[in-house]
Enzyme design. Structure first.
Site, PDB file in Angstrom:
ATOM      1  N   SER A   1       3.268  10.213  -1.519  1.00  0.00           N
ATOM      2  CA  SER A   1       2.103   9.833  -0.719  1.00  0.00           C
ATOM      3  C   SER A   1       2.536   9.153   0.571  1.00  0.00           C
ATOM      4  O   SER A   1       3.546   8.434   0.604  1.00  0.00           O
ATOM      5  CB  SER A   1       1.219   8.863  -1.499  1.00  0.00           C
ATOM      6  OG  SER A   1       0.214   8.335  -0.657  1.00  0.00           O
TER       7      SER A   1
ATOM      8  N   TYR B   1       0.463   1.414  -6.340  1.00  0.00           N
ATOM      9  CA  TYR B   1       0.487   2.848  -5.999  1.00  0.00           C
ATOM     10  C   TYR B   1       1.530   3.097  -4.914  1.00  0.00           C
ATOM     11  O   TYR B   1       2.374   3.992  -5.041  1.00  0.00           O
ATOM     12  CB  TYR B   1      -0.902   3.283  -5.541  1.00  0.00           C
ATOM     13  CG  TYR B   1      -1.002   4.737  -5.142  1.00  0.00           C
ATOM     14  CD1 TYR B   1      -1.166   5.732  -6.093  1.00  0.00           C
ATOM     15  CD2 TYR B   1      -0.935   5.110  -3.796  1.00  0.00           C
ATOM     16  CE1 TYR B   1      -1.264   7.067  -5.726  1.00  0.00           C
ATOM     17  CE2 TYR B   1      -1.032   6.445  -3.419  1.00  0.00           C
ATOM     18  CZ  TYR B   1      -1.200   7.420  -4.385  1.00  0.00           C
ATOM     19  OH  TYR B   1      -1.293   8.735  -4.016  1.00  0.00           O
TER      20      TYR B   1
HETATM   21  P1  NAD Z   1      -6.465  14.028  -9.207  1.00  0.00           P
HETATM   22  O1  NAD Z   1      -6.918  12.693  -9.680  1.00  0.00           O
HETATM   23  O2  NAD Z   1      -7.484  15.061  -8.857  1.00  0.00           O
HETATM   24  O3  NAD Z   1      -5.436  14.651 -10.226  1.00  0.00           O
HETATM   25  C1  NAD Z   1      -4.418  13.864 -10.778  1.00  0.00           C
HETATM   26  C2  NAD Z   1      -3.836  14.590 -11.961  1.00  0.00           C
HETATM   27  O4  NAD Z   1      -2.957  13.684 -12.647  1.00  0.00           O
HETATM   28  C3  NAD Z   1      -4.926  15.001 -12.952  1.00  0.00           C
HETATM   29  O5  NAD Z   1      -4.671  16.317 -13.377  1.00  0.00           O
HETATM   30  C4  NAD Z   1      -4.750  14.017 -14.095  1.00  0.00           C
HETATM   31  O6  NAD Z   1      -5.051  14.573 -15.352  1.00  0.00           O
HETATM   32  C5  NAD Z   1      -3.262  13.717 -14.000  1.00  0.00           C
HETATM   33  N1  NAD Z   1      -2.995  12.434 -14.660  1.00  0.00           N
HETATM   34  C6  NAD Z   1      -3.480  11.227 -14.319  1.00  0.00           C
HETATM   35  N2  NAD Z   1      -3.038  10.309 -15.209  1.00  0.00           N
HETATM   36  C7  NAD Z   1      -2.261  10.955 -16.107  1.00  0.00           C
HETATM   37  C8  NAD Z   1      -1.523  10.558 -17.249  1.00  0.00           C
HETATM   38  N3  NAD Z   1      -1.484   9.292 -17.694  1.00  0.00           N
HETATM   39  N4  NAD Z   1      -0.856  11.494 -17.936  1.00  0.00           N
HETATM   40  C9  NAD Z   1      -0.867  12.771 -17.522  1.00  0.00           C
HETATM   41  N5  NAD Z   1      -1.513  13.219 -16.442  1.00  0.00           N
HETATM   42  C10 NAD Z   1      -2.218  12.309 -15.747  1.00  0.00           C
HETATM   43  O7  NAD Z   1      -5.527  13.739  -7.984  1.00  0.00           O
HETATM   44  P2  NAD Z   1      -4.975  14.653  -6.794  1.00  0.00           P
HETATM   45  O8  NAD Z   1      -5.669  14.184  -5.575  1.00  0.00           O
HETATM   46  O9  NAD Z   1      -4.963  16.087  -7.134  1.00  0.00           O
HETATM   47  O10 NAD Z   1      -3.488  14.063  -6.725  1.00  0.00           O
HETATM   48  C11 NAD Z   1      -2.333  14.767  -7.119  1.00  0.00           C
HETATM   49  C12 NAD Z   1      -1.135  14.008  -6.597  1.00  0.00           C
HETATM   50  O11 NAD Z   1      -1.232  13.897  -5.176  1.00  0.00           O
HETATM   51  C13 NAD Z   1      -1.035  12.576  -7.125  1.00  0.00           C
HETATM   52  O12 NAD Z   1       0.304  12.257  -7.426  1.00  0.00           O
HETATM   53  C14 NAD Z   1      -1.526  11.739  -5.956  1.00  0.00           C
HETATM   54  O13 NAD Z   1      -0.975  10.448  -5.969  1.00  0.00           O
HETATM   55  C15 NAD Z   1      -1.043  12.554  -4.787  1.00  0.00           C
HETATM   56  N6  NAD Z   1      -1.803  12.279  -3.567  1.00  0.00           N
HETATM   57  C16 NAD Z   1      -3.138  12.576  -3.473  1.00  0.00           C
HETATM   58  C17 NAD Z   1      -3.808  12.286  -2.301  1.00  0.00           C
HETATM   59  C18 NAD Z   1      -5.282  12.595  -2.121  1.00  0.00           C
HETATM   60  O14 NAD Z   1      -5.853  12.233  -1.098  1.00  0.00           O
HETATM   61  N7  NAD Z   1      -5.922  13.272  -3.047  1.00  0.00           N
HETATM   62  C19 NAD Z   1      -3.139  11.688  -1.241  1.00  0.00           C
HETATM   63  C20 NAD Z   1      -1.781  11.404  -1.360  1.00  0.00           C
HETATM   64  C21 NAD Z   1      -1.128  11.709  -2.535  1.00  0.00           C
END
Ligand code: NAD
Length: 261
Positions: A153, A166
């Site tokens: 991130s 985070y």
């Molecule tokens: P999301 O919340 O839609 O999906 C997160 C995924 O992680 C889900 O499939 C969930 O089931 C899984 N997860 C969460 N806790 C878990 C656990 N304890 N065990 C197993 N699986 C678990 O999020 P997203 O936006 O698709 O994010 C995906 C990645 O991208 C993450 O690592 C997030 O930090 C990173 N990210 C997202 C953004 C954003 O704006 N969406 C920005 C920067 C980074």
């Protein structure tokens, strides 16, 4: 470069958001997807049903439990024999602002965040690295013995005032990727890390709907957040196409919302 025919890619957090997008794009490019999910069986079934091609399977695990992360690796390996690419995508963002969190809440947020966002990927990465390193040659040196792609991130560089754990977990993931890239390059195992900004996902939606929504949108000179398909494209590039010379790289995918040099 010779990409393995129908490579096996373990994608964590594939039930929705960025992970589901990565799974879809890689499947469209011929990959067999070991689709990890946490608890939402219906969601992962829907993702599996949407994937082009064959050979996709779902695997459940709580990545906040390092033993479960290890079991995930062994289950996927038992099902496929070899895993060509590990995509550490799953992650959590817990709200714990420093001046409004009791010590117990603060510690719980740090424990859960570091366990899920750092210890889980570190465990999977160790097992992936050891299994990939043990693969016999000959290998195409351009694709390598295997690859690891981390979804980190922008917050690792910019700070997360409402979720310091985070930011720390993602800074740790960046350092994990850099360390493993150096440790594993002699074995022709390549490690790439993506650093997204805000992406149009469920994780972002609740923030966009709140009082901070306008401020988030204003950060983006593209006039919009990044899209899931853009993240998926960057991840697929790292998983299949990126040259070995890029190993260890941390690649900004944030629409110029936060740049570093
Ligand atoms: P999301 O919340 O839609 O999906 C997160 C995924 O992680 C889900 O499939 C969930 O089931 C899984 N997860 C969460 N806790 C878990 C656990 N304890 N065990 C197993 N699986 C678990 O999020 P997203 O936006 O698709 O994010 C995906 C990645 O991208 C993450 O690592 C997030 O930090 C990173 N990210 C997202 C953004 C954003 O704006 N969406 C920005 C920067 C980074």
């Amino acid at each position: 470069m010779t990409i393995p025919a129908n490579p096996v890619v373990l994608v964590t957090g594939a039930s929705r958001g960025i992970g589901a997008g990565i799974a879809r794009l890689l499947a469209a490019r011929g990959a067999r997807i070991a689709a990890h999910y946490h608890i939402d069986r219906a969601a992962i079934d829907a993702v599996l049903a949407s994937l082009p091609g064959d050979g996709h399977q779902a695997f459940a695990a709580d990545l906040g439990d390092a033993d479960a992360a290890a079991r995930l690796w062994y289950a996927a390996t038992a099902a496929y024999g070899v895993i060509d690419v590990l995509v550490n995508n799953a992650g959590i963002y817990l709200f714990h602002p420093p001046l409004a969190s009791a010590e117990g809440e603060w510690r719980a947020a740090w424990r859960q965040t570091l366990a899920t966002n750092l210890m889980g990927p570190a465990t999977l990465s160790l097992l992936a690295a050891q299994a990939m390193a043990a693969r016999p040659g000959p290998v195409d040196p351009n694709f390598g013995r295997g690859r690891i792609v981390n979804v980190s991130s922008r917050g690792a560089f910019r700070g997360e005032p409402d979720a310091p754990a985070y930011a720390a977990s993602k800074a740790g993931l960046n350092a994990l990727g850099q360390s493993l890239a150096r440790a594993l390059a002699p074995q022709q195992i390549y490690v790439y890390t993506l650093a997204p900004g805000w992406v149009e996902t469920d994780m972002a939606a609740e923030h966009l709907a709140g009082p901070e929504g306008d401020g988030i949108r204003a950060q983006h000179p593209l006039g919009r957040l990044s899209r899931i398909d853009e993240l998926a494209g960057a991840a697929a590039y790292c998983a299949l196409d990126a040259p070995p010379a890029m190993t260890g790289g941390i690649i900004d995918v944030n629409g110029a919302s936060y740049l570093r040099s």
